[in-house]
Design an enzyme around this catalytic site. Sequence first.
Site, PDB file in Angstrom:
ATOM      1  N   LYS A  11       0.992  -0.991  -0.306  1.00  0.00           N
ATOM      2  CA  LYS A  11      -0.310  -0.055  -0.251  1.00  0.00           C
ATOM      3  C   LYS A  11       0.698   0.952   0.344  1.00  0.00           C
ATOM      4  CE  LYS A  11      -4.071  -2.104   2.299  1.00  0.00           C
ATOM      5  NZ  LYS A  11      -5.031  -2.713   2.734  1.00  0.00           N
ATOM      6  N   TYR A  51     -12.250  -1.695  -3.131  1.00  0.00           N
ATOM      7  CA  TYR A  51     -12.885  -2.359  -3.051  1.00  0.00           C
ATOM      8  C   TYR A  51     -14.321  -1.765  -2.399  1.00  0.00           C
ATOM      9  CZ  TYR A  51      -8.033  -2.540   0.212  1.00  0.00           C
ATOM     10  OH  TYR A  51      -6.798  -3.169   1.046  1.00  0.00           O
ATOM     11  N   ASN A 114      -2.323   0.328   6.440  1.00  0.00           N
ATOM     12  CA  ASN A 114      -1.741  -1.026   6.828  1.00  0.00           C
ATOM     13  C   ASN A 114      -0.437  -0.993   6.344  1.00  0.00           C
ATOM     14  OD1 ASN A 114      -3.475  -1.488   5.769  1.00  0.00           O
ATOM     15  ND2 ASN A 114      -4.734  -2.815   7.242  1.00  0.00           N
ATOM     16  N   HIS A 117      -2.108  -5.575   1.530  1.00  0.00           N
ATOM     17  CA  HIS A 117      -3.546  -6.002   1.465  1.00  0.00           C
ATOM     18  C   HIS A 117      -3.296  -7.720   0.445  1.00  0.00           C
ATOM     19  CE1 HIS A 117      -6.752  -7.012  -0.521  1.00  0.00           C
ATOM     20  NE2 HIS A 117      -6.273  -7.604  -1.962  1.00  0.00           N
ATOM     21  N   GLU A 128      -9.432 -10.567  -8.150  1.00  0.00           N
ATOM     22  CA  GLU A 128      -8.209  -9.016  -7.151  1.00  0.00           C
ATOM     23  C   GLU A 128      -7.756  -9.629  -8.265  1.00  0.00           C
ATOM     24  OE1 GLU A 128      -9.655  -8.108  -3.108  1.00  0.00           O
ATOM     25  OE2 GLU A 128      -7.899  -9.232  -3.814  1.00  0.00           O
TER      26      GLU A 128
HETATM   27  P1  ATP Z   1      -6.839  -5.677   3.201  1.00  0.00           P
HETATM   28  O1  ATP Z   1      -8.572  -6.379   2.254  1.00  0.00           O
HETATM   29  O2  ATP Z   1      -6.626  -4.704   3.117  1.00  0.00           O
HETATM   30  O3  ATP Z   1      -6.480  -7.247   2.740  1.00  0.00           O
HETATM   31  P2  ATP Z   1      -8.274  -6.793   5.544  1.00  0.00           P
HETATM   32  O4  ATP Z   1      -8.826  -7.633   4.933  1.00  0.00           O
HETATM   33  O5  ATP Z   1      -7.245  -6.901   6.370  1.00  0.00           O
HETATM   34  O6  ATP Z   1      -7.542  -5.495   4.639  1.00  0.00           O
HETATM   35  P3  ATP Z   1     -10.621  -5.581   5.924  1.00  0.00           P
HETATM   36  O7  ATP Z   1     -12.057  -5.691   6.810  1.00  0.00           O
HETATM   37  O8  ATP Z   1     -11.253  -6.060   4.110  1.00  0.00           O
HETATM   38  O9  ATP Z   1      -9.613  -5.686   6.254  1.00  0.00           O
HETATM   39  O10 ATP Z   1     -10.517  -3.811   5.223  1.00  0.00           O
HETATM   40  C1  ATP Z   1      -9.742  -3.267   4.171  1.00  0.00           C
HETATM   41  C2  ATP Z   1      -9.272  -2.422   4.447  1.00  0.00           C
HETATM   42  O11 ATP Z   1     -10.116  -1.432   4.988  1.00  0.00           O
HETATM   43  C3  ATP Z   1      -8.149  -2.924   5.840  1.00  0.00           C
HETATM   44  O12 ATP Z   1      -7.153  -3.543   5.377  1.00  0.00           O
HETATM   45  C4  ATP Z   1      -8.095  -0.777   6.358  1.00  0.00           C
HETATM   46  O13 ATP Z   1      -6.875  -0.496   5.550  1.00  0.00           O
HETATM   47  C5  ATP Z   1      -9.128  -0.553   6.333  1.00  0.00           C
HETATM   48  N1  ATP Z   1     -10.075  -0.275   7.638  1.00  0.00           N
HETATM   49  C6  ATP Z   1     -10.613  -1.079   7.289  1.00  0.00           C
HETATM   50  N2  ATP Z   1     -11.236  -1.040   8.877  1.00  0.00           N
HETATM   51  C7  ATP Z   1     -11.120   0.000   9.204  1.00  0.00           C
HETATM   52  C8  ATP Z   1     -11.603   0.563  10.368  1.00  0.00           C
HETATM   53  N3  ATP Z   1     -12.601   0.241  11.198  1.00  0.00           N
HETATM   54  N4  ATP Z   1     -11.052   2.042  10.063  1.00  0.00           N
HETATM   55  C9  ATP Z   1     -10.397   2.375   9.154  1.00  0.00           C
HETATM   56  N5  ATP Z   1      -9.609   2.047   8.167  1.00  0.00           N
HETATM   57  C10 ATP Z   1     -10.387   1.026   8.249  1.00  0.00           C
HETATM   58 MG    MG Z   2     -10.247  -7.626   2.965  1.00  0.00          MG
END
Ligand code: ATP
Ligand code: MG
Length: 162
Positions: A11, A51, A114, A117, A128
């Site tokens: 990211k 997303y 974070n 992804h 994806e």
């Molecule tokens: P990713 O899909 O990016 O691999 P993930 O599967 O661990 O991450 P998801 O629930 O799919 O988590 O959320 C997608 C992304 O949205 C997260 O990686 C983070 O960057 C952001 N995100 C998720 N939850 C929150 C939150 N509560 N507050 C802020 N940002 C969030």
């Molecule tokens: Mg995810």
Amino acid sequence: MSLEKTLSIIKPDAVKRDLTGKIIAMFEEKGLRVVAQKKIWLSKEQAGSFYDIHRDRPFFGELCEFMSSGPIVAQVLQGDNAIELNREIMGATNPEQAEAGTIRKEFALSMTENSAHGSDSPETAKQEIRFFFSGLEVDFAAVFFSSAILNFPKFERTNKIR
Ligand code: ATP
Ligand code: MG
């Protein structure tokens, strides 16, 4: 164990801080091979489309702003159990809850920023990968990397393909 491909994104927060090489090394050390890769800068709309599943979540706007704030590295990782293994190497979404030694524990700045992804199922991995890569890019890489060339000594293989 099954040989899988998964979509990984380094990211913008990590690309900006020149952590790309360190993150790729963490995947390679755990047995995931990069079989396709590109550095691109998404628009806010493209980030939203990627997303889309989170469109109704309160953090969606912030997520799209962030994902379009600078270049990302999109890559296809291949290996045994690649989908789950990639997510293990990344660690929990919230870096405060991520285990020591994971990408998010080591590098993430916040829940949103974070660093990585990873696809979360075989279906999303397929979708994806197709979002970022053409069939030619992925299928060529898959055939190439799974051929007899993998039996060559490591240094020779590295010289040949990179
Ligand atoms: P990713 O899909 O990016 O691999 P993930 O599967 O661990 O991450 P998801 O629930 O799919 O988590 O959320 C997608 C992304 O949205 C997260 O990686 C983070 O960057 C952001 N995100 C998720 N939850 C929150 C939150 N509560 N507050 C802020 N940002 C969030
Ligand atoms: Mg995810």
